[in-house]
Design an enzyme around this catalytic site. Structure first.
Site, PDB file in Angstrom:
ATOM      1  N   GLY A 117       8.267  -2.867   0.310  1.00 27.20           N
ATOM      2  CA  GLY A 117       6.926  -2.972  -0.265  1.00 27.20           C
ATOM      3  C   GLY A 117       6.587  -4.362  -0.782  1.00 27.20           C
ATOM      4  O   GLY A 117       5.601  -4.544  -1.480  1.00 27.20           O
TER       5      GLY A 117
ATOM      6  N   SER B  82       9.322  -3.561   4.753  1.00 29.44           N
ATOM      7  CA  SER B  82       8.195  -4.358   5.256  1.00 29.44           C
ATOM      8  C   SER B  82       8.170  -4.464   6.783  1.00 29.44           C
ATOM      9  O   SER B  82       7.868  -5.526   7.339  1.00 29.44           O
ATOM     10  CB  SER B  82       8.189  -5.737   4.591  1.00 29.44           C
TER      11      SER B  82
HETATM   12  C1  PEP Z   1      10.145   2.549   2.542  1.00 29.03           C
HETATM   13  O1  PEP Z   1       9.482   3.117   1.709  1.00 29.03           O
HETATM   14  O2  PEP Z   1      11.119   3.154   2.959  1.00 29.03           O
HETATM   15  C2  PEP Z   1       9.756   1.196   2.996  1.00 29.03           C
HETATM   16  C3  PEP Z   1      10.573   0.570   3.778  1.00 29.03           C
HETATM   17  O3  PEP Z   1       8.546   0.691   2.558  1.00 29.03           O
HETATM   18  P1  PEP Z   1       7.751  -0.601   3.151  1.00 29.03           P
HETATM   19  O4  PEP Z   1       7.743  -0.463   4.653  1.00 29.03           O
HETATM   20  O5  PEP Z   1       6.389  -0.495   2.552  1.00 29.03           O
HETATM   21  O6  PEP Z   1       8.496  -1.819   2.712  1.00 29.03           O
END
Ligand code: PEP
Length: 248
Positions: free
Chosen positions: A173, A212
């Site tokens: 995130g 991400s």
């Molecule tokens: C997740 O919640 O498992 C995650 C990887 O979130 P993001 O892709 O938003 O980093």
């Protein structure tokens, strides 16, 4: 082994929003992505409707459950409740559960054992914080998380119902993606620990990367050694970007 393209919606989407997004994703999967399985972890309140909207084109899983059959556990949901909502997978040990809700290794191990005993496919998330990485503790942290959660499991489970998602906490995130070299190192370490636990059966256990992931970096990430899929948070909240990832 098939590549797993998984979406974690976290605490996003009401029931009706979830239905709309799931229907759009299902429609986009009319032409099936070759060699790829799609999986969605919606919030529990949308699990039933998202499962019903899948048209058999993706599986669903629950983001959390409590490892008891039923009883006085106010606020928790059980595996059989989840099962009746159409879920075939559970997510265990996500860093937000570990760090925001203080879930210890011992509870995570109980959840893995309970889920496997109850016939769920089980995705265990592991990953280091920035502090642990900078202290040179990557191997130590991953070994501890994997060993404590999976040492009760058999090679048969390893090759049929378990998956691991490597999610460096500092990349979740934040918009910061681990480099291909970081990912290769961590996934190689994870494969080594799994080999020590399960022998050759570990070669059938998918290791996903999460942190991400977006349409523009998916192909490169999937090209790294020992990467057998992706777990996507933010970029899975919109059908187009998730479908672009699935077909990347
Ligand atoms: C997740 O919640 O498992 C995650 C990887 O979130 P993001 O892709 O938003 O980093």
């Amino acid at each position: 082994m098939k590549t797993i393209m998984a979406a974690n919606w976290k605490m996003n989407k009401t029931r009706s929003q979830g239905e709309a997004l799931a229907s759009e994703v299902a429609a986009g999967l009319e032409k099936r992505p070759e060699g790829r399985d799609v999986l969605i972890f919606p919030p529990a309140t949308a699990l039933n409707i998202v499962s019903q909207s899948s048209m058999g084109r993706f599986e669903t899983g629950v983001q959390n459950f409590y490892p008891e059959e039923n009883g006085a556990y106010t606020g928790e949901i059980s595996a059989s409740m989840v099962h009746e909502c159409g879920a075939t997978w559970v997510l265990v040990g996500h860093s937000e559960r570990r760090h925001i809700f203080n879930e210890p290794d011992e509870l995570i191990a109980r959840k893995v054992n309970f889920a496997v005993e109850h016939g769920f496919k089980t995705m265990l998330c592991v990953g280091e914080t920035l502090e642990e990485r900078e202290a040179g503790d990557l191997r130590k942290v991953l070994t501890r998380q994997l060993t404590s959660a999976l040492s009760g499991q058999s090679p048969e489970a390893a090759s049929s119902v378990l998956a691991v998602a490597y999610e460096p906490v500092w990349a979740i995130g934040t918009g910061k993606t681990a480099t291909p070299a970081d990912i290769a190192e961590a996934h190689g370490l994870i494969r080594d620990v799994l080999r020590a636990l399960f022998g050759s059966a570990c070669e059938e256990l998918p290791i996903l990367y999460g942190g991400s992931v977006k349409p523009s970096n998916t192909a490169e990430i999937l090209g790294v050694d020992n990467v057998n899929g992706v777990l996507v948070g933010g970029a899975s909240l919109e059908a187009k970007s998730f479908l672009d990832i699935v077909f990347a």
